[in-house]
Scaffold this motif. Structure first.
Motif, short mmCIF file in Angstrom:
data_model
loop_
_atom_site.label_atom_id
_atom_site.label_comp_id
_atom_site.label_asym_id
_atom_site.label_seq_id
_atom_site.Cartn_x
_atom_site.Cartn_y
_atom_site.Cartn_z
N LYS A 663 0.98 -1.25 0.10
CA LYS A 663 -0.09 0.13 0.03
C LYS A 663 0.86 1.22 0.06
CE LYS A 663 -3.72 1.98 2.74
NZ LYS A 663 -4.58 1.90 3.85
N ASP A 664 0.48 2.22 -0.66
CA ASP A 664 1.15 3.61 -0.76
C ASP A 664 0.22 4.54 -0.65
OD1 ASP A 664 0.54 4.51 -3.67
OD2 ASP A 664 1.33 2.78 -4.07
N ASN A 665 0.74 5.80 -0.44
CA ASN A 665 0.09 7.32 -0.50
C ASN A 665 0.25 8.12 -1.69
OD1 ASN A 665 2.58 7.93 0.06
ND2 ASN A 665 1.98 9.22 1.91
N GLY A 666 0.61 7.57 -2.78
CA GLY A 666 1.05 8.05 -4.00
C GLY A 666 -0.14 8.71 -4.89
N ALA A 667 0.02 8.41 -6.23
CA ALA A 667 -0.90 9.23 -7.15
C ALA A 667 -2.05 8.59 -7.19
CB ALA A 667 -0.25 9.30 -8.55
N GLY A 668 -1.96 7.12 -6.88
CA GLY A 668 -3.42 6.40 -7.03
C GLY A 668 -3.95 6.26 -8.50
N PHE A 669 -5.24 6.05 -8.78
CA PHE A 669 -5.71 5.75 -10.10
C PHE A 669 -7.26 5.81 -9.78
CE2 PHE A 669 -4.40 1.60 -9.05
CZ PHE A 669 -5.88 0.79 -9.00
N ASP A 670 -7.84 6.10 -11.10
CA ASP A 670 -9.42 5.81 -11.07
C ASP A 670 -9.69 4.55 -11.36
OD1 ASP A 670 -12.16 6.32 -11.57
OD2 ASP A 670 -11.74 7.99 -12.59
N MET A 671 -10.70 3.88 -10.44
CA MET A 671 -10.98 2.49 -10.47
C MET A 671 -11.87 2.14 -11.56
SD MET A 671 -9.92 0.72 -7.72
CE MET A 671 -10.91 -0.53 -7.86
N ARG A 672 -12.37 3.26 -12.17
CA ARG A 672 -13.04 2.94 -13.49
C ARG A 672 -12.38 2.29 -14.49
NH1 ARG A 672 -15.55 8.45 -15.34
NH2 ARG A 672 -13.42 9.21 -14.77
N ALA A 674 -9.64 0.05 -13.75
CA ALA A 674 -8.90 -0.76 -13.00
C ALA A 674 -8.76 -2.45 -13.63
CB ALA A 674 -9.72 -1.28 -11.55
N ASN A 675 -9.73 -2.25 -14.54
CA ASN A 675 -9.71 -3.64 -15.33
C ASN A 675 -8.87 -3.64 -16.57
OD1 ASN A 675 -11.02 -1.34 -16.85
ND2 ASN A 675 -12.07 -2.81 -18.16
N LYS A 676 -8.00 -2.64 -16.82
CA LYS A 676 -6.89 -2.60 -17.59
C LYS A 676 -5.48 -2.63 -16.85
CE LYS A 676 -9.41 0.53 -20.92
NZ LYS A 676 -9.48 1.74 -21.56
N LEU A 677 -5.69 -2.46 -15.51
CA LEU A 677 -4.49 -2.25 -14.93
C LEU A 677 -3.33 -3.24 -15.02
CD1 LEU A 677 -3.43 -0.13 -12.84
CD2 LEU A 677 -4.03 -1.68 -11.17
N PHE A 678 -3.83 -4.59 -15.27
CA PHE A 678 -2.74 -5.86 -15.33
C PHE A 678 -2.60 -6.19 -16.71
CE2 PHE A 678 -4.39 -5.79 -11.08
CZ PHE A 678 -3.43 -5.99 -10.34
N VAL A 711 -4.90 -11.72 -7.99
CA VAL A 711 -4.39 -10.31 -7.61
C VAL A 711 -5.35 -9.31 -8.01
CG1 VAL A 711 -3.27 -10.31 -9.92
CG2 VAL A 711 -2.25 -8.83 -8.28
N TRP A 712 -5.51 -8.21 -7.24
CA TRP A 712 -6.26 -7.07 -7.58
C TRP A 712 -5.71 -5.84 -6.90
CZ3 TRP A 712 -7.33 -10.69 -3.94
CH2 TRP A 712 -7.40 -10.45 -2.65
N ALA A 713 -6.54 -4.83 -7.09
CA ALA A 713 -6.00 -3.40 -6.56
C ALA A 713 -7.14 -2.53 -6.26
CB ALA A 713 -5.16 -2.82 -7.74
N GLU A 714 -7.01 -1.75 -5.36
CA GLU A 714 -8.02 -0.65 -4.96
C GLU A 714 -7.22 0.77 -4.70
OE1 GLU A 714 -9.58 -1.85 -1.22
OE2 GLU A 714 -10.66 -3.58 -1.92
N ALA A 715 -7.95 1.67 -5.36
CA ALA A 715 -7.10 2.96 -5.19
C ALA A 715 -8.31 4.07 -5.36
CB ALA A 715 -6.14 3.03 -6.46
N GLU A 716 -7.83 5.39 -5.03
CA GLU A 716 -8.27 6.59 -5.16
C GLU A 716 -7.40 7.64 -5.71
OE1 GLU A 716 -11.33 9.42 -2.64
OE2 GLU A 716 -10.64 7.47 -1.86
N PRO A 717 -7.66 8.39 -6.98
CA PRO A 717 -6.65 9.52 -7.43
C PRO A 717 -6.17 10.38 -6.35
CG PRO A 717 -8.49 9.23 -8.88
CD PRO A 717 -8.89 8.47 -7.67
#
Length: 748
Positions: A663-672, A674-678, A711-717
Motif C-alpha cells: 500500500k502507498d500514499n502516491g498518485a493512485g488511479f481511477d477505479m473505472r 482498474a480492469n486495464k491495470l494488469f 491479484v487485484w487493486a484498490e485506489a483513489e486518485p
C-alpha cells in the motif's frame, strides 16, 4: 464389731502396729473416695445438662482407667447402659492402643494437661468404632481426673479410605466439624486448651497457654467487651452462656466461632475453673454470606429478566402423586382424564410464591399480589388441558416440560403462551421449588395464522396454475422435441469449439515463442543504434548543430526505452515458460532483501516504511521476489511527488486464506480503469509523468495466477493505491493442497 476381733489375742498383739497402719490407710482411702465421689456428683450436677445435650460422647475416668461418668451420647454410641459402663475399665473398651501402653499414655496426658488423638473402641455388639478423642485433665486436690470428649468418626474414616483422592477436602470437612475445648483456672488466671483450639486460633503450637487478657486480645475489638461481659456473667452467676464471637489470628485472618462456657464446681462447692468449647463456624458463616449474596443476585436477575418467571411450590402435588403411586396407580394420563376434579385439586395444592414484573405485565395485573397464592384461580377451561399434560410429565419422572397453550389475562384479553417448566436443582425429591418461564407468543401465533391463510390461498392459486400448466405441457413437449434437435446441433458446435480451442492454444504458444524470438533479435540492432548515436554525440558533438544533437539524444532515449520494453517483454515471456519451484518461503526476508536492493531508488527521499507481519507461504522464492520488486518499485515511483512517502507492506487473513498487500500514499488511479491495470502495455499515467513500459503489473498477475492465487487493486486518485494478492499458506500439507486443488476444480 471390728472385723478383726476373732483373731487370737497373741496374734492381735503381734500384728497390732501393722493393723493399725492398715486401718489408717483404709480410712484415708475411704475419705479420698468419698471426697472424689462428692466431687463427681457436684461436677455431674453442674455440667450434666450441657454434656447430656451434646452429640459427642463424654467420658470421665480416673488415672487407673475406671469410668466415673459417661453421657447418654457415649452410651448410645458404644451400646452399653450407663450402669454397665460405670463398672468397666477403659481397657475393656480400647482396641487400638496396646494394653501395656495405656498406663504410659495416661501418665503422659496428666503431665501435659491435655491431649488429642484418634483411637478405636469396641461396642457391645462387637463393632469397632473409630473415635476422635479430646482429653482435658481436671486437677483435683488428691487425684486428677481424665475428661474425654469422644466423637464417632467411623463413617468419616471409612469415607477417607474410600476417597483418598479427596483427602484434602475431607480433611477440611473434618476440621470444620471439630470442637475445641478450653479450661480457665481462675485463681491462677491460666487458660489451657486442646489442639483444636490451637488450630482454630492459628497458633501452630507456639503458645500452649495464656491468660484471660491474652485470650481477649485474640478476640475482635468489636466483640471484645461483649465477650468479657459474658464470661464475667458466667463466672458470677455460675450459669452457662452460649455466644458467637470473632477472633483474629496472628496472620490477621478473621475466624467466626460458636462458643459456650460454664463454671466447673470443685471440692467444697467452690467454683475455680471455667470450662468452655468453641466450634469454628467460619466456612458456614462465609457460605451463608455468599448464599445471601447469591440470593440477592438471583432475585435481581429474577426481577430484571424480560421473560415472565414464576416460582412455585409443587410439594403438595408431589405428595399427592406419591400417594397415588402407593395405591398402585401408574397410568396417570388415564387417571387425570377419568378424574378431572383431580386436576383442580392439584391446582389448589400449588402455591405461587413469587413472580417478576414481566409476569405482572404479561397477565395485565396491577401488582404481584393479584397473581400470588393458589394456582387454581389461573386455571381455566382453556388452560386445563396444558396443566394436565404438565402433571402427567412430572408424575412420569420428568424434571423439565415444555408446551404452548391459550390463556387469558386478568383483563380478559386472549394471549398465546409458551411455557417451560423446570424443577430447581436440589428439589427433585420434594418439588418444593419449581421455576416456570412463560413467553407471550401471541404475535407469533397471529403471524402463523396469517401464513396458514396465505398458504391456503396459495394452494388455490397453485391448483389454478396447475391447470394452466397442464394445458401447456403439450406445447412444452413439442418444444422439447425441437430442443433435442437443437442440442444435437450444439454438441456438434461444441466439438468444433474444442478443436478450435486446441488450435488456438497451439497458436498462442507459437506466438509466445515468436514474441520471445523477435524481442531477443531486436535487442542487437537497438544496441547498435544507441551505441552509434552515443559515439556521434561523444566524438562529433562540436561539429553537429544543436538540433542534430537533440535529435540524436531523442534517438538514444527512444532506443533505450525500446530496449527496456524488449527486456520487459522477454521477462513476461519467460514467466509463461519458466517452471515453478514452489517451496516454503518467508516473505518477510524477501521484502527486506528487495528493500535493500532498491536503496538507490530511495536516495534523497523521505520514505516511511511500515513492515507488518508476513506469515510463511508456499511459493517459488525467485518469482515471489519479482512480484515484490515490481510492486515496491511501483510504490516508490508513484509516491515520488509526495514530500513524505508512506509505504505499508503487510498481510491479513480472510476466509482462511492469506492476503498479502503493498500500500502507498502516491498518485493512485481511477477505479473505472482498474480492469486495464494488469494488461500488457497498459498504462494509466502519461509517460512524461511516470516512466515505465506497462509490463510490470502484467508480470505480477502472471506469476500470482500461476501460483493459483488472485491479484487485484484498490485506489483513489491522489490518495494512493493498494495491491493485493493471495498465496497458499505455509502450513498447508500436500494432502490439503490436493483437496484444495480438487475443490477449486469442482467449484469452477
Amino acid at each position: 464389731m471390728n472385723k478383726h476381733t476373732h483373731l487370737p489375742q497373741a496374734n492381735q498383739k503381734k500384728m497390732s502396729p501393722e493393723l493399725e497402719a492398715a486401718r489408717q490407710r483404709i480410712a484415708e482411702l475411704e475419705a479420698q473416695v468419698l471426697e472424689q465421689a462428692t466431687l463427681l456428683k457436684q461436677l455431674e450436677a453442674n455440667i450434666h445438662p450441657q454434656l447430656e445435650a451434646t452429640l459427642d460422647g463424654y467420658i470421665l475416668a480416673d488415672t487407673d482407667g475406671w469410668l466415673q461418668a459417661v453421657n447418654a451420647s457415649y452410651c448410645e454410641m458404644i451400646g452399653y447402659t450407663r450402669e454397665e459402663l460405670l463398672q468397666m475399665n477403659i481397657r475393656q473398651l480400647e482396641v487400638k492402643i496396646p494394653q501395656e501402653e495405656i498406663d504410659r499414655r495416661i501418665e503422659q496426658m496428666v503431665a501435659q494437661g491435655r491431649d488429642r488423638f484418634e483411637t478405636q473402641h469396641r461396642t457391645k455388639d462387637g463393632r469397632i468404632l473409630d473415635l476422635d478423642v479430646s482429653i482435658v485433665i481436671i486437677h483435683q486436690k488428691n487425684r486428677p481426673l481424665v475428661a474425654a470428649f469422644v466423637r464417632d468418626i467411623t463413617e468419616y474414616k471409612r469415607a477417607l479410605r474410600d476417597l483418598q483422592q479427596h483427602a484434602l477436602l475431607l480433611d477440611t470437612a473434618q476440621q470444620l466439624a471439630h470442637l475445641g475445648i478450653w479450661t480457665w483456672h481462675i485463681p491462677t488466671d491460666t487458660i489451657t486448651w486442646t489442639e483444636e483450639i490451637d488450630r482454630i486460633f492459628g497458633l501452630n503450637g507456639k503458645i500452649t497457654q495464656t491468660t484471660l487478657a491474652g485470650y481477649l486480645r485474640s478476640v475482635h475489638p468489636e466483640d471484645r467487651e461483649r465477650i468479657a461481659h459474658l464470661l464475667e456473667q458466667c463466672r458470677t452467676t455460675k450459669t452457662a452462656v452460649v455466644f458467637d464471637e470473632r477472633i483474629i489470628r496472628p496472620d490477621g485472618q478473621i475466624r467466626y466461632l460458636r462458643s459456650w462456657a460454664n463454671m466447673l464446681p470443685g471440692p467444697d462447692n467452690t467454683y475455680n475453673t471455667m470450662i468452655g468449647a468453641c466450634m469454628d463456624m467460619t466456612e458456614h458463616v462465609l457460605a451463608e454470606s455468599r448464599l445471601q449474596e447469591s440470593e440477592k443476585r438471583y432475585r435481581r436477575l429474577f426481577e430484571d429478566v424480560p421473560v415472565a418467571l414464576w416460582e412455585e411450590d409443587f410439594s403438595g402435588v408431589k405428595q399427592y402423586i406419591d400417594e397415588l403411586k402407593a395405591k398402585g396407580i401408574t397410568d396417570f394420563r388415564a387417571w387425570f382424564e377419568n378424574n378431572p376434579d383431580a386436576i383442580q385439586h392439584c391446582a389448589r395444592l400449588i402455591q405461587i410464591r413469587n413472580i417478576n414484573q414481566a409476569a405482572v405485565a404479561m397477565y395485565e395485573a396491577d401488582n404481584k399480589q393479584q397473581l400470588l397464592g393458589n394456582l387454581a384461580g389461573l386455571i381455566t377451561e382453556a388452560t386445563q388441558n396444558a396443566f394436565k399434560e404438565e402433571l402427567i410429565a412430572l408424575a412420569s419422572g420428568r424434571t423439565r416440560f415444555h408446551t404452548e397453550f391459550v390463556s387469558h389475562t386478568l383483563k380478559g384479553n386472549k394471549v398465546y403462551v409458551e411455557l417451560t417448566l423446570a424443577i430447581a436443582p436440589g428439589y427433585e425429591d420434594t418439588w418444593a421449588t419449581v421455576i416456570l418461564a412463560t413467553n407471550d407468543i401471541t404475535a407469533r401465533k397471529e403471524t402463523e395464522t396469517q401464513i396458514r391463510r396465505l398458504n391456503e390461498e396459495l394452494e388455490q392459486r397453485v391448483k389454478a396454475r396447475t391447470a394452466e400448466l397442464n394445458q401447456r405441457i403439450d406445447e412444452v413437449e413439442r418444444l422439447n422435441r425441437g430442443m433435442i434437435n437443437l442440442l444435437e446441433d450444439i454438441q456438434a458446435a461444441n466439438h468444433l469449439l474444442t478443436v478450435t480451442t486446441r488450435q488456438l492454444e497451439a497458436t498462442n504458444k507459437e506466438l509466445e515463442a515468436f514474441a520471445y524470438s523477435v524481442s531477443h533479435d531486436l535487442r542487437a540492432p537497438l544496441r547498435a543504434i544507441d551505441g552509434f548515436s552515443r559515439i556521434l554525440l561523444d566524438q562529433f558533438a562540436n561539429e553537429l548543430p544543436a538540433e542534430a544533437q537533440r535529435l540524436l539524444n531523442l534517438v538514444r532515449n527512444n532506443s533505450q526505452q525500446m530496449g527496456q520494453l524488449i527486456d520487459d517483454l522477454l521477462s513476461f515471456s519467460r514467466q509463461g515458460r519458466q517452471p515453478l519451484h514452489k517451496e516454503m518461503v518467508k516473505p518477510q526476508q524477501i521484502v527486506e532483501t528487495v528493500w535493500q536492493e532498491l536503496a538507490p531508488e530511495r536516495n534523497g527521499r523521505q520514505i516511511e516504511l511500515i513492515l507488518g507481519d508476513l506469515p510463511p507461504c508456499y511459493a517459488d522464492p525467485a518469482l515471489l521476489k519479482q512480484v515484490y520488486v515490481n510492486l515496491i518499485t511501483n510504490a516508490l515511483k508513484f509516491t515520488r511527488q509526495k514530500i513524505i512517502a508512506r509505504i505499508e507492506i503487510g498481510c491479513k487473513q480472510q476466509d482462511n486464506q492469506l492476503i498479502y498487500f503493498v500500500k502507498d500514499n502516491g498518485a493512485g488511479f481511477d477505479m473505472r480503469y482498474a480492469n486495464k491495470l494488469f494488461g500488457v502495455f497498459q498504462r494509466l499515467h502519461r509517460a512524461e509523468e511516470y516512466e515505465g513500459t506497462g509490463v510490470g503489473l502484467a508480470i505480477v498477475k502472471r506469476i500470482i495466477v500461476r501460483h493459483g492465487g488472485q491479484v487485484w487493486a484498490e485506489a483513489e486518485p491522489e490518495k494512493g493505491a493498494t495491491f493485493y494478492f493471495t498465496l497458499e499458506p505455509g502450513g498447508t500439507t500436500h494432502e490439503q493442497r490436493g483437496r484444495d486443488f480438487i475443490g477449486r476444480g469442482q467449484s469452477q
